[in-house]
Design a protein around this motif. Structure first.
Motif, short mmCIF file in Angstrom:
data_model
loop_
_atom_site.label_atom_id
_atom_site.label_comp_id
_atom_site.label_asym_id
_atom_site.label_seq_id
_atom_site.Cartn_x
_atom_site.Cartn_y
_atom_site.Cartn_z
N ALA A 187 3.21 6.02 -5.56
CA ALA A 187 3.08 6.05 -7.02
C ALA A 187 1.89 6.90 -7.44
O ALA A 187 1.95 7.62 -8.45
N TRP A 188 0.82 6.83 -6.65
CA TRP A 188 -0.36 7.66 -6.93
C TRP A 188 -0.04 9.14 -6.73
O TRP A 188 -0.43 10.00 -7.52
N ALA A 189 0.70 9.46 -5.66
CA ALA A 189 0.94 10.86 -5.32
C ALA A 189 1.94 11.55 -6.24
O ALA A 189 1.80 12.75 -6.54
N ALA A 190 2.96 10.82 -6.70
CA ALA A 190 4.07 11.44 -7.42
C ALA A 190 3.64 12.36 -8.56
O ALA A 190 4.10 13.51 -8.63
N PRO A 191 2.76 11.92 -9.48
CA PRO A 191 2.40 12.81 -10.58
C PRO A 191 1.40 13.90 -10.19
O PRO A 191 1.12 14.80 -10.98
N ARG A 192 0.85 13.82 -8.99
CA ARG A 192 -0.19 14.76 -8.58
C ARG A 192 0.33 15.91 -7.71
O ARG A 192 -0.36 16.91 -7.53
N GLY A 246 -3.68 -0.60 14.66
CA GLY A 246 -3.10 0.72 14.84
C GLY A 246 -1.65 0.80 14.43
O GLY A 246 -1.23 1.75 13.75
N GLU A 247 -0.87 -0.20 14.80
CA GLU A 247 0.56 -0.19 14.47
C GLU A 247 0.79 -0.26 12.97
O GLU A 247 1.68 0.42 12.43
N MET A 248 0.02 -1.10 12.29
CA MET A 248 0.20 -1.23 10.84
C MET A 248 -0.10 0.08 10.12
O MET A 248 0.64 0.49 9.22
N VAL A 249 -1.17 0.72 10.52
CA VAL A 249 -1.56 1.97 9.86
C VAL A 249 -0.53 3.05 10.15
O VAL A 249 -0.11 3.79 9.25
N GLU A 250 -0.10 3.17 11.42
CA GLU A 250 0.90 4.18 11.77
C GLU A 250 2.19 3.98 10.98
O GLU A 250 2.77 4.93 10.47
N GLU A 251 2.64 2.72 10.90
CA GLU A 251 3.88 2.44 10.18
C GLU A 251 3.74 2.79 8.71
O GLU A 251 4.65 3.40 8.11
N ILE A 264 4.87 6.53 4.23
CA ILE A 264 4.34 7.35 3.14
C ILE A 264 4.78 8.80 3.32
O ILE A 264 5.19 9.47 2.36
N ALA A 265 4.72 9.31 4.56
CA ALA A 265 5.13 10.69 4.81
C ALA A 265 6.59 10.91 4.42
O ALA A 265 6.93 11.92 3.77
N VAL A 266 7.46 9.98 4.79
CA VAL A 266 8.88 10.11 4.43
C VAL A 266 9.03 10.09 2.91
O VAL A 266 9.77 10.89 2.32
N GLY A 267 8.32 9.18 2.26
CA GLY A 267 8.38 9.11 0.80
C GLY A 267 7.91 10.38 0.14
O GLY A 267 8.48 10.82 -0.88
N VAL A 269 0.83 -1.20 0.00
CA VAL A 269 0.00 0.00 0.00
C VAL A 269 0.87 1.26 0.00
O VAL A 269 0.52 2.27 -0.62
N VAL A 270 2.01 1.20 0.69
CA VAL A 270 2.92 2.36 0.71
C VAL A 270 3.37 2.69 -0.70
O VAL A 270 3.33 3.85 -1.14
#
Length: 427
Positions: free
Chosen positions: A302-307, A337-342, A347-350, A296-297
């Motif tokens: 990949a979704w965000a890059a061109p946008r 909770g841990e999976m979503v946070e990780e 994603i934020a770092v990316g 998902v990350v």
């Protein structure tokens, strides 16, 4: 003239709460530095009027929360602070086991003090305390959306009763009629409660004026425990204030804009909905897909890059309480909770690595995970976006040599248009 050494040392139990507190101190004119965790260099002096140590201790075991808080206390004492402020959420997020009560008692013992206060009142954000009962807007806490919180459901609005369940120390009440009579009456009530054996007093407050007069009465108290609201009344106790407007200056902002949201609060759900209905570009993170091993990350980046060049993008795991419960039933509360946070922190770092330099993060647990993944160690506190939420400026290995502007938003804070309003402020 600002002091060369800090006078107020603060310990916050989550990262958004830390910036919330720092925001109120900066608005009062105190030069404020926020650290992410306890700094590794115990000897390094901090040039500020106030220091806020941001922990991620709200929902960990009480023993671990106490240990982390005492570590922060000892570091702050080495900095020479004159007063300690233990900051928790304005909705008193906790369970019968803690962590507000156990941490408060441990700090009291370490400081050698037999009395303190407790109040999450923050009228600017609709949090008021009357006759010991916490209101969220016009609702009792127990009738608000907090009764469905996935980790700390708050089903009792009586703070004396809630806190007494978490502590062996007798808990009493300093009611509104005493606040209305002013500083001398408040101090007299402190003495009276102590003579009755009370060690922690829940304090009523329904307006900012109440917090200002309470702040004066707290002068010299070794330990204050509260939400961020009491912070508006403390700067008046020290003649250390910077010039008007000087305490919240940040470097100019640049770069792409993004929002990462993990909060499932009512306020954040409304913010996500308004952003999407307004045409904002968004990507939903599916916890079940994460559990199934889907990348998902990678999909989100990949979704965000061109946008990114086209405007703000939102990546969110925010959902209504029923949907959250379904996921928790399948995966378990902690694992979900841990999976979503990780995932959100990766994603934020990316996103930062792809050019984002203005980042809004919604949710206390999510904010803690994101700033740690970004390698942030210290934050300069800037101007307020909404009550309790400022912009900050940080340095991160994800964008070496550049300033990253970050806003850490508590899930319950902010108006429905918060996301768009935040970026407009930096324009």
């Amino acid at each position: 003239m600002a002091s060369s050494r800090p006078v107020l040392g603060c310990i916050a139990d989550d990262f958004t709460g830390a910036t919330d507190l720092a925001n109120n101190l900066v608005r009062g004119g105190m030069r404020t530095v926020q650290t992410i965790g306890v700094p590794l260099d115990a000897a390094a002096p901090v040039d500020a009027d106030a220091i806020v140590v941001a922990l991620k201790s709200r929902t960990i075991s009480p023993a671990d929360a106490v240990a982390q808080s005492l570590e922060a206390l000892h570091w702050l004492q080495d900095q020479g602070v004159q007063q300690i402020y233990f900051k928790y959420c304005s909705t008193f997020d906790s369970t019968p086991a803690g962590n507000i009560g156990p941490v408060t008692e441990a700090l009291m013992e370490a400081l050698g003090t037999g009395f303190t206060i407790a109040t999450p009142a923050f009228p600017d954000n609709g949090r008021t305390v009357f006759k010991g009962h916490l209101f969220v807007g016009d609702q009792l806490l127990s009738d608000s959306g907090m009764r469905h919180h996935p980790l700390t459901p708050m089903t009792d609005s009586n703070l004396v009763r809630v806190l007494q369940a978490q502590t062996k120390s007798p808990v009493g009440l300093l009611a509104f009629d005493t606040i209305a009579r002013g500083e001398a009456a408040i101090r007299a009530r402190f003495d009276e409660l102590q003579s009755q054996g009370v060690k922690i007093a829940v304090v009523d407050a329904v307006t900012n004026d109440d917090l200002m007069v309470l702040g004066r009465a707290l002068r010299g108290m070794p330990l204050v425990t509260a939400g961020s609201g009491v912070a508006i009344g403390l700067p008046q106790n020290w003649a250390v204030l910077a010039g008007e407007g000087a305490a919240d200056r940040l470097p100019p902002a640049h770069g792409q804009r993004a929002i990462v949201s993990g909060s499932c609060s009512v306020a954040t759900n409304a913010q996500v909905l308004q952003f999407r209905q307004g045409g904002g570009q968004s990507f939903a993170v599916d916890p079940l897909a994460l559990a199934a091993g889907v990348d998902v990350v990678g999909q989100a980046l990949a979704w965000a890059a061109p946008r990114l060049a086209g405007g703000s993008v939102l990546v969110y795991a925010t959902a209504e309480s029923d949907a959250v419960k379904q996921v928790q039933q399948q995966l378990g509360v902690a694992r979900a909770g841990e999976m979503v946070e990780e995932a959100l922190s990766d994603i934020a770092v990316g996103l930062v690595e792809r050019g984002v330099r203005q980042l809004v993060v919604a949710g206390g647990e999510t904010s803690g995970a994101v700033v740690r993944e970004l390698g942030v160690r210290q934050m300069a506190i800037g101007p307020q976006i909404d009550p309790g939420v400022p912009w900050t400026a940080v340095q991160s290995p994800a964008c070496p040599g550049e300033t990253l502007h970050v806003a850490l938003k508590s899930g319950n804070f902010g108006t429905p248009d918060f996301f768009t309003k935040a970026f407009a402020q930096l324009s």
